[in-house]
Motif scaffolding. Structure first.
Motif, PDB file in Angstrom:
ATOM      1  N   ALA A 228      26.555 122.705 114.019  1.00 57.99           N
ATOM      2  CA  ALA A 228      27.043 123.942 113.410  1.00 57.99           C
ATOM      3  C   ALA A 228      28.523 123.849 113.060  1.00 57.99           C
ATOM      4  O   ALA A 228      29.341 123.435 113.886  1.00 57.99           O
ATOM      5  CB  ALA A 228      26.813 125.113 114.365  1.00 57.99           C
ATOM      6  N   PRO A 229      28.906 124.245 111.828  1.00 58.45           N
ATOM      7  CA  PRO A 229      30.322 124.282 111.441  1.00 58.45           C
ATOM      8  C   PRO A 229      30.969 125.572 111.923  1.00 58.45           C
ATOM      9  O   PRO A 229      30.327 126.426 112.540  1.00 58.45           O
ATOM     10  CB  PRO A 229      30.252 124.240 109.918  1.00 58.45           C
ATOM     11  CG  PRO A 229      28.972 124.954 109.594  1.00 58.45           C
ATOM     12  CD  PRO A 229      28.011 124.614 110.716  1.00 58.45           C
ATOM     13  N   MET A 276      37.780 112.438 106.770  1.00 56.76           N
ATOM     14  CA  MET A 276      37.501 113.813 106.337  1.00 56.76           C
ATOM     15  C   MET A 276      38.166 114.080 105.004  1.00 56.76           C
ATOM     16  O   MET A 276      39.355 113.785 104.829  1.00 56.76           O
ATOM     17  CB  MET A 276      38.012 114.793 107.397  1.00 56.76           C
ATOM     18  CG  MET A 276      38.019 116.255 106.978  1.00 56.76           C
ATOM     19  SD  MET A 276      38.726 117.342 108.240  1.00 56.76           S
ATOM     20  CE  MET A 276      37.265 117.746 109.168  1.00 56.76           C
ATOM     21  N   THR A 277      37.426 114.624 104.060  1.00 51.37           N
ATOM     22  CA  THR A 277      37.991 115.033 102.774  1.00 51.37           C
ATOM     23  C   THR A 277      38.346 116.515 102.829  1.00 51.37           C
ATOM     24  O   THR A 277      37.974 117.235 103.770  1.00 51.37           O
ATOM     25  CB  THR A 277      36.981 114.803 101.641  1.00 51.37           C
ATOM     26  OG1 THR A 277      35.839 115.652 101.854  1.00 51.37           O
ATOM     27  CG2 THR A 277      36.526 113.347 101.592  1.00 51.37           C
ATOM     28  N   ASN A 278      39.064 116.966 101.809  1.00 46.38           N
ATOM     29  CA  ASN A 278      39.399 118.378 101.716  1.00 46.38           C
ATOM     30  C   ASN A 278      38.121 119.222 101.673  1.00 46.38           C
ATOM     31  O   ASN A 278      38.034 120.260 102.337  1.00 46.38           O
ATOM     32  CB  ASN A 278      40.243 118.629 100.467  1.00 46.38           C
ATOM     33  CG  ASN A 278      40.720 120.064 100.347  1.00 46.38           C
ATOM     34  OD1 ASN A 278      39.942 120.994 100.211  1.00 46.38           O
ATOM     35  ND2 ASN A 278      42.037 120.230 100.385  1.00 46.38           N
ATOM     36  N   ARG A 282      36.869 122.068 104.370  1.00 49.16           N
ATOM     37  CA  ARG A 282      36.517 123.440 104.005  1.00 49.16           C
ATOM     38  C   ARG A 282      35.117 123.799 104.490  1.00 49.16           C
ATOM     39  O   ARG A 282      34.873 124.926 104.944  1.00 49.16           O
ATOM     40  CB  ARG A 282      36.627 123.619 102.489  1.00 49.16           C
ATOM     41  CG  ARG A 282      38.079 123.755 102.010  1.00 49.16           C
ATOM     42  CD  ARG A 282      38.137 123.947 100.506  1.00 49.16           C
ATOM     43  NE  ARG A 282      38.026 122.676  99.802  1.00 49.16           N
ATOM     44  CZ  ARG A 282      37.260 122.469  98.735  1.00 49.16           C
ATOM     45  NH1 ARG A 282      36.505 123.455  98.258  1.00 49.16           N
ATOM     46  NH2 ARG A 282      37.235 121.293  98.154  1.00 49.16           N
ATOM     47  N   TYR A 283      34.203 122.832 104.417  1.00 51.68           N
ATOM     48  CA  TYR A 283      32.842 123.091 104.912  1.00 51.68           C
ATOM     49  C   TYR A 283      32.841 123.317 106.424  1.00 51.68           C
ATOM     50  O   TYR A 283      32.250 124.280 106.918  1.00 51.68           O
ATOM     51  CB  TYR A 283      31.922 121.914 104.575  1.00 51.68           C
ATOM     52  CG  TYR A 283      30.711 121.834 105.481  1.00 51.68           C
ATOM     53  CD1 TYR A 283      29.669 122.757 105.376  1.00 51.68           C
ATOM     54  CD2 TYR A 283      30.631 120.851 106.471  1.00 51.68           C
ATOM     55  CE1 TYR A 283      28.575 122.704 106.230  1.00 51.68           C
ATOM     56  CE2 TYR A 283      29.546 120.783 107.328  1.00 51.68           C
ATOM     57  CZ  TYR A 283      28.520 121.719 107.206  1.00 51.68           C
ATOM     58  OH  TYR A 283      27.440 121.665 108.064  1.00 51.68           O
ATOM     59  N   PHE A 284      33.559 122.455 107.159  1.00 51.70           N
ATOM     60  CA  PHE A 284      33.460 122.509 108.616  1.00 51.70           C
ATOM     61  C   PHE A 284      34.260 123.666 109.204  1.00 51.70           C
ATOM     62  O   PHE A 284      33.971 124.123 110.310  1.00 51.70           O
ATOM     63  CB  PHE A 284      33.910 121.176 109.224  1.00 51.70           C
ATOM     64  CG  PHE A 284      33.248 120.867 110.544  1.00 51.70           C
ATOM     65  CD1 PHE A 284      31.863 120.834 110.651  1.00 51.70           C
ATOM     66  CD2 PHE A 284      34.002 120.604 111.675  1.00 51.70           C
ATOM     67  CE1 PHE A 284      31.243 120.559 111.866  1.00 51.70           C
ATOM     68  CE2 PHE A 284      33.392 120.328 112.896  1.00 51.70           C
ATOM     69  CZ  PHE A 284      32.010 120.304 112.990  1.00 51.70           C
ATOM     70  N   THR A 285      35.283 124.135 108.486  1.00 54.84           N
ATOM     71  CA  THR A 285      36.036 125.306 108.949  1.00 54.84           C
ATOM     72  C   THR A 285      35.551 126.587 108.286  1.00 54.84           C
ATOM     73  O   THR A 285      36.033 127.671 108.639  1.00 54.84           O
ATOM     74  CB  THR A 285      37.538 125.144 108.660  1.00 54.84           C
ATOM     75  OG1 THR A 285      37.721 124.953 107.249  1.00 54.84           O
ATOM     76  CG2 THR A 285      38.126 123.959 109.424  1.00 54.84           C
TER      77      THR A 285
END
Length: 323
Positions: A228-229, A276-278, A282-285
């Motif tokens: 889960a992000p 990690m890419t930008n 953004r997905y994980f946060t």
């Protein structure tokens, strides 16, 4: 003197994060929680040993290093604690089982006796300590250092320990007995003087290899999409913190802060993959604004590699610990 303090093992840190982010009905949830319990118990036992060993304050030069990872002959090996004196080196293996432990001889057997009466054989820790003694001896031989190496096995003071005769092949005791045992060690021939003890401890620190089990998704064969992000609130432990007015806001308990995403970034590298890419940030946060994401990543202590579409972030390499 303590040259290396103990820190929480990387796998334990990652298991804590994975347990928070894995759904309760996931097929690997029980295995993750079981290993989390085992690692946490082991770490607690080692911390207990560290507390008692502070009582050991001899009047001769010595060095104590906790939680060492070294490489010898292409093999990595871990030492719970190491004591260097002018006359000898002692490897300490620390165990922490809440159940009764029975040690038999001829042949040597370790048996865990559970509260319900069930008995289960354990892997012989004496064999593991002997392996570490052999590898450490080779490590020292390569540096032209010849000094006796011994090993002891300690159990947390809450364990019920039953040693059946004849006496075990290796010194075995409860953790609180270790300082008295070390003080009883003969220090007659000074193979290493104070300067040599210091230099050996520094050499061990220099060659220390931090164990890296990451990413745990690969280690436990878990689909990253199942993890889960979201930014987890450090106060109420609930996911879903949202960015607004230049800070993270928890909708559950009202906690706010500017750096709550740092643990989420660490979780990504521990659980998912080593870069990690930008977009992945953004997905994980669960953050929508690309520019805000770029600013937060720039302040996250990460190293930027590449440009434009090839740009990604990695963790900066840490220096070896110093005393």
């Amino acid at each position: 003197m303590i040259y290396k303090k103990r820190t929480m093992p990387n796998e334990l840190k990652a298991l804590i994060s994975l347990d928070k982010r894995l759904p309760h009905n996931h097929a690997k949830k029980n295995a993750v929680q079981k290993n989390l319990f085992i690692y946490q118990a082991g770490y607690n036992g080692e911390l207990e040993f560290d507390t008692y060993i502070t009582e050991f304050q001899p009047d001769y030069p010595h060095a104590i290093l906790h939680d060492l990872y070294l490489q010898q002959d292409g093999v990595y090996f871990q030492i719970d604690s190491l004591l260097i004196t002018p006359s000898s080196i002692t490897i300490v293996e620390v165990k922490n089982h809440k159940d009764k432990t029975v040690i038999k001889a001829n042949p040597t057997q370790f048996i865990r006796v559970f509260q319900n009466g069930d008995r289960r054989p354990m892997r012989n820790p004496y064999t593991e300590v002997e392996r570490k003694i052999h590898l450490l001896k080779n490590w020292l031989d390569n540096r032209s250092i010849q000094i006796p190496i011994d090993g002891i096995l300690t159990f947390a003071h809450t364990n019920e320990l039953a040693i059946e005769h004849p006496s075990p092949e290796m010194k075995t005791m409860l953790t609180y007995e270790a300082p008295a045992h070390f003080l009883s060690l003969p220090v007659n021939e000074h193979i290493l003087d104070g300067h040599a003890v210091h230099n050996l401890a520094l050499a061990l620190l220099e060659h220390y290899k931090d164990y890296n089990p990451f990413p745990l998704a690969d280690l436990y064969d878990i689909d990253p999409a199942d993890i889960a992000p979201g930014v987890i609130c450090p106060r109420c432990d609930r996911p879903g913190m949202q960015w607004g007015r230049e800070k993270w806001n928890c909708q559950s308990c009202g906690h706010t802060g500017k750096n709550e995403h740092l643990q989420t970034v660490q979780d990504w590298f521990m659980l998912i993959k080593p870069k990690m890419t930008n977009r992945e940030f953004r997905y994980f946060t669960q953050l929508n604004n690309r520019n805000v994401a770029r600013g937060l990543l720039a302040k996250s202590g990460l190293q930027l590699i590449g440009e434009r579409k090839a740009a990604h972030y990695i963790i900066m390499k840490e220096k070896s610990p110093t005393p």
